[in-house]
Write a protein that holds these residues in place. Structure first.
Motif, PDB file in Angstrom:
ATOM      1  N   THR A 202      -6.069 -29.509 -27.926  1.00  0.00           N
ATOM      2  CA  THR A 202      -5.670 -29.415 -26.523  1.00  0.00           C
ATOM      3  C   THR A 202      -5.243 -27.996 -26.172  1.00  0.00           C
ATOM      4  N   MET A 203      -5.886 -27.414 -25.139  1.00  0.00           N
ATOM      5  CA  MET A 203      -5.431 -26.106 -24.681  1.00  0.00           C
ATOM      6  C   MET A 203      -4.103 -26.296 -23.942  1.00  0.00           C
ATOM      7  N   VAL A 204      -3.077 -25.582 -24.392  1.00  0.00           N
ATOM      8  CA  VAL A 204      -1.747 -25.740 -23.802  1.00  0.00           C
ATOM      9  C   VAL A 204      -1.308 -24.514 -23.015  1.00  0.00           C
ATOM     10  N   ALA A 205      -2.071 -23.418 -23.119  1.00  0.00           N
ATOM     11  CA  ALA A 205      -1.739 -22.217 -22.352  1.00  0.00           C
ATOM     12  C   ALA A 205      -2.953 -21.311 -22.242  1.00  0.00           C
ATOM     13  N   GLU A 206      -3.130 -20.723 -21.069  1.00  0.00           N
ATOM     14  CA  GLU A 206      -4.140 -19.690 -20.848  1.00  0.00           C
ATOM     15  C   GLU A 206      -3.504 -18.636 -19.952  1.00  0.00           C
TER      16      GLU A 206
ATOM     17  N   GLU B  24       7.942 -15.699 -26.194  1.00  0.00           N
ATOM     18  CA  GLU B  24       7.843 -17.103 -25.804  1.00  0.00           C
ATOM     19  C   GLU B  24       6.688 -17.368 -24.854  1.00  0.00           C
ATOM     20  N   ILE B  25       6.000 -18.484 -25.119  1.00  0.00           N
ATOM     21  CA  ILE B  25       5.001 -18.995 -24.185  1.00  0.00           C
ATOM     22  C   ILE B  25       5.437 -20.395 -23.754  1.00  0.00           C
ATOM     23  N   ASP B  26       5.569 -20.554 -22.441  1.00  0.00           N
ATOM     24  CA  ASP B  26       5.903 -21.858 -21.869  1.00  0.00           C
ATOM     25  C   ASP B  26       4.594 -22.619 -21.711  1.00  0.00           C
ATOM     26  N   ILE B  27       4.392 -23.610 -22.550  1.00  0.00           N
ATOM     27  CA  ILE B  27       3.105 -24.299 -22.600  1.00  0.00           C
ATOM     28  C   ILE B  27       3.118 -25.586 -21.763  1.00  0.00           C
ATOM     29  N   THR B  28       1.950 -26.129 -21.526  1.00  0.00           N
ATOM     30  CA  THR B  28       1.854 -27.483 -21.000  1.00  0.00           C
ATOM     31  C   THR B  28       2.406 -28.419 -22.071  1.00  0.00           C
ATOM     32  N   ASP B  29       3.337 -29.290 -21.695  1.00  0.00           N
ATOM     33  CA  ASP B  29       3.982 -30.157 -22.678  1.00  0.00           C
ATOM     34  C   ASP B  29       2.952 -30.870 -23.553  1.00  0.00           C
ATOM     35  N   PHE B  30       3.247 -30.876 -24.861  1.00  0.00           N
ATOM     36  CA  PHE B  30       2.347 -31.482 -25.839  1.00  0.00           C
ATOM     37  C   PHE B  30       3.094 -32.593 -26.565  1.00  0.00           C
ATOM     38  N   ALA B  31       2.552 -33.807 -26.512  1.00  0.00           N
ATOM     39  CA  ALA B  31       3.170 -34.947 -27.192  1.00  0.00           C
ATOM     40  C   ALA B  31       2.843 -34.882 -28.677  1.00  0.00           C
ATOM     41  N   TYR B  32       3.868 -34.613 -29.482  1.00  0.00           N
ATOM     42  CA  TYR B  32       3.702 -34.517 -30.929  1.00  0.00           C
ATOM     43  C   TYR B  32       4.207 -35.810 -31.564  1.00  0.00           C
ATOM     44  N   ALA B  33       3.283 -36.566 -32.131  1.00  0.00           N
ATOM     45  CA  ALA B  33       3.624 -37.871 -32.699  1.00  0.00           C
ATOM     46  C   ALA B  33       3.806 -37.825 -34.209  1.00  0.00           C
ATOM     47  N   GLY B  34       3.748 -36.643 -34.794  1.00  0.00           N
ATOM     48  CA  GLY B  34       3.846 -36.502 -36.238  1.00  0.00           C
ATOM     49  C   GLY B  34       2.542 -35.980 -36.801  1.00  0.00           C
ATOM     50  N   GLY B  35       2.560 -35.598 -38.065  1.00  0.00           N
ATOM     51  CA  GLY B  35       1.390 -35.007 -38.711  1.00  0.00           C
ATOM     52  C   GLY B  35       1.520 -33.496 -38.773  1.00  0.00           C
ATOM     53  N   ASN B  36       0.601 -32.857 -39.473  1.00  0.00           N
ATOM     54  CA  ASN B  36       0.577 -31.402 -39.535  1.00  0.00           C
ATOM     55  C   ASN B  36       0.031 -30.861 -38.219  1.00  0.00           C
ATOM     56  N   LEU B  37       0.527 -29.701 -37.813  1.00  0.00           N
ATOM     57  CA  LEU B  37       0.183 -29.139 -36.512  1.00  0.00           C
ATOM     58  C   LEU B  37      -0.722 -27.922 -36.682  1.00  0.00           C
ATOM     59  N   LEU B  38      -1.913 -27.991 -36.083  1.00  0.00           N
ATOM     60  CA  LEU B  38      -2.828 -26.855 -36.073  1.00  0.00           C
ATOM     61  C   LEU B  38      -2.573 -26.057 -34.793  1.00  0.00           C
ATOM     62  N   VAL B  39      -2.186 -24.795 -34.955  1.00  0.00           N
ATOM     63  CA  VAL B  39      -1.917 -23.909 -33.818  1.00  0.00           C
ATOM     64  C   VAL B  39      -3.032 -22.865 -33.778  1.00  0.00           C
ATOM     65  N   SER B  40      -3.752 -22.827 -32.668  1.00  0.00           N
ATOM     66  CA  SER B  40      -4.887 -21.906 -32.529  1.00  0.00           C
ATOM     67  C   SER B  40      -4.628 -20.923 -31.398  1.00  0.00           C
ATOM     68  N   ALA B  41      -5.061 -19.687 -31.602  1.00  0.00           N
ATOM     69  CA  ALA B  41      -4.948 -18.649 -30.569  1.00  0.00           C
ATOM     70  C   ALA B  41      -6.260 -17.874 -30.507  1.00  0.00           C
ATOM     71  N   TYR B  42      -6.668 -17.540 -29.290  1.00  0.00           N
ATOM     72  CA  TYR B  42      -7.920 -16.812 -29.066  1.00  0.00           C
ATOM     73  C   TYR B  42      -7.639 -15.731 -28.031  1.00  0.00           C
ATOM     74  N   THR B  43      -7.857 -14.480 -28.407  1.00  0.00           N
ATOM     75  CA  THR B  43      -7.606 -13.373 -27.487  1.00  0.00           C
ATOM     76  C   THR B  43      -8.905 -12.609 -27.232  1.00  0.00           C
TER      77      THR B  43
END
Length: 200
Positions: free
Chosen positions: A102-106, A120-139
Motif C-alpha cells: 500500500t502506498m502511504v505517502a507520495e 518525519e513523514i505523516d502517512i495515510t494511516d496503515f492498519a497493522y495487524a501483525g507480521g513482519n513489515l516491509l517498508v519500501s521507498a522510491y525516489t
C-alpha cells in the motif's frame, strides 16, 4: 441502569488500553544513503522490520528516519513514494523488487529538513495487524544539490533484510541485498493484548 454503567465502564477501559506510542527500531550510528537517497537521480529500497521489533498490532500514523548530517535540503528529490506491507519472510533472499503493498505517502519536491534529527513523514494511516513489515521507498529526479543526506542505520549482521539500489541513468535502478537497514521510528496507536472480562 447497571447495564448502561457497565457499557460506559467498558468503553472507558477500552479507550485507556489504546495508546499512541513511538517504536524505535535500530540504534546504530553508522550512516548510509537510504531511504531517501538524494545523491543519485533514482533510488529505491525495501527493508523488513520484524514483528517482535514492532510489538503490538495497531494503526501506523507516521514514519521517521534519522538524518545524521546537517544543512537545509529543500526540494531534495523530485518525487518520493513510500509503501507498507506485512510479509511472512524475515530475510530477503533475492534482489528482485517485490510488490510493495500500500502506498502511504507520495511527496513532490521533498524537503529533508535541517538534519541531526528524526525526519518525519505523516502517512495515510496503515492498519497493522501483525507480521513482519516491509517498508519500501522510491525516489526519482533528485537534482543533485548539496548537502546530500546521510541516514543512520543498524546492520542486521548475518541477515539481509534490505534491497537497495541507485542510478543516475537507469530507472528503476538495479537492486542488491544488504544488511544496512535504516533506523526506523514508527508512530502508531496500539492496543495491548488483553483477556476479555467476565460477563456481568
Amino acid at each position: 441502569m447497571k447495564k448502561i454503567l457497565l457499557v460506559m465502564f467498558a468503553l472507558i477501559i477500552a479507550s485507556l488500553l489504546l495508546a499512541q506510542t513511538d517504536i524505535t527500531i535500530g540504534t546504530g550510528t553508522t550512516t548510509g544513503r537510504y531511504p531517501f537517497n538524494d545523491f543519485y537521480v533514482y533510488s529505491r529500497s525495501q527493508c523488513i522490520y520484524l514483528e517482535n521489533e514492532i510489538g503490538n498490532p495497531g494503526t501506523i500514523h507516521k514514519l521517521r528516519w534519522f538524518r545524521n548530517d546537517t544543512g537545509a535540503d529543500a526540494n531534495a528529490i523530485g518525487t518520493t513514494q513510500s509503501w507498507l506491507k506485512t510479509v511472512s519472510t524475515a530475510v530477503i533472499t533475492d534482489a528482485n523488487w517485490e510488490d510493495p503493498g500500500t502506498m502511504v505517502a507520495e511527496i513532490s519536491n521533498i524537503d529533508l529538513g535541517a538534519g541531526n534529527a528524526w525526519y518525519e513523514i505523516d502517512i495515510t494511516d496503515f492498519a497493522y495487524a501483525g507480521g513482519n513489515l516491509l517498508v519500501s521507498a522510491y525516489t526519482q529526479n533528485a537534482p543533485f544539490t548539496t548537502p546530500h543526506s546521510y541516514w543512520r542505520y543498524t546492520a542486521t549482521t548475518g541477515f539481509n533484510r534490505c534491497r537497495l539500489g541507485n542510478s543516475d541513468s537507469v530507472n528503476p535502478p538495479t537492486l542488491s541485498l544488504s544488511t544496512a537497514r535504516p533506523n526506523l521510528q514508527i508512530n502508531m496507536t496500539t492496543s495491548a493484548p488483553t483477556t476479555a472480562p467476565n460477563p456481568a
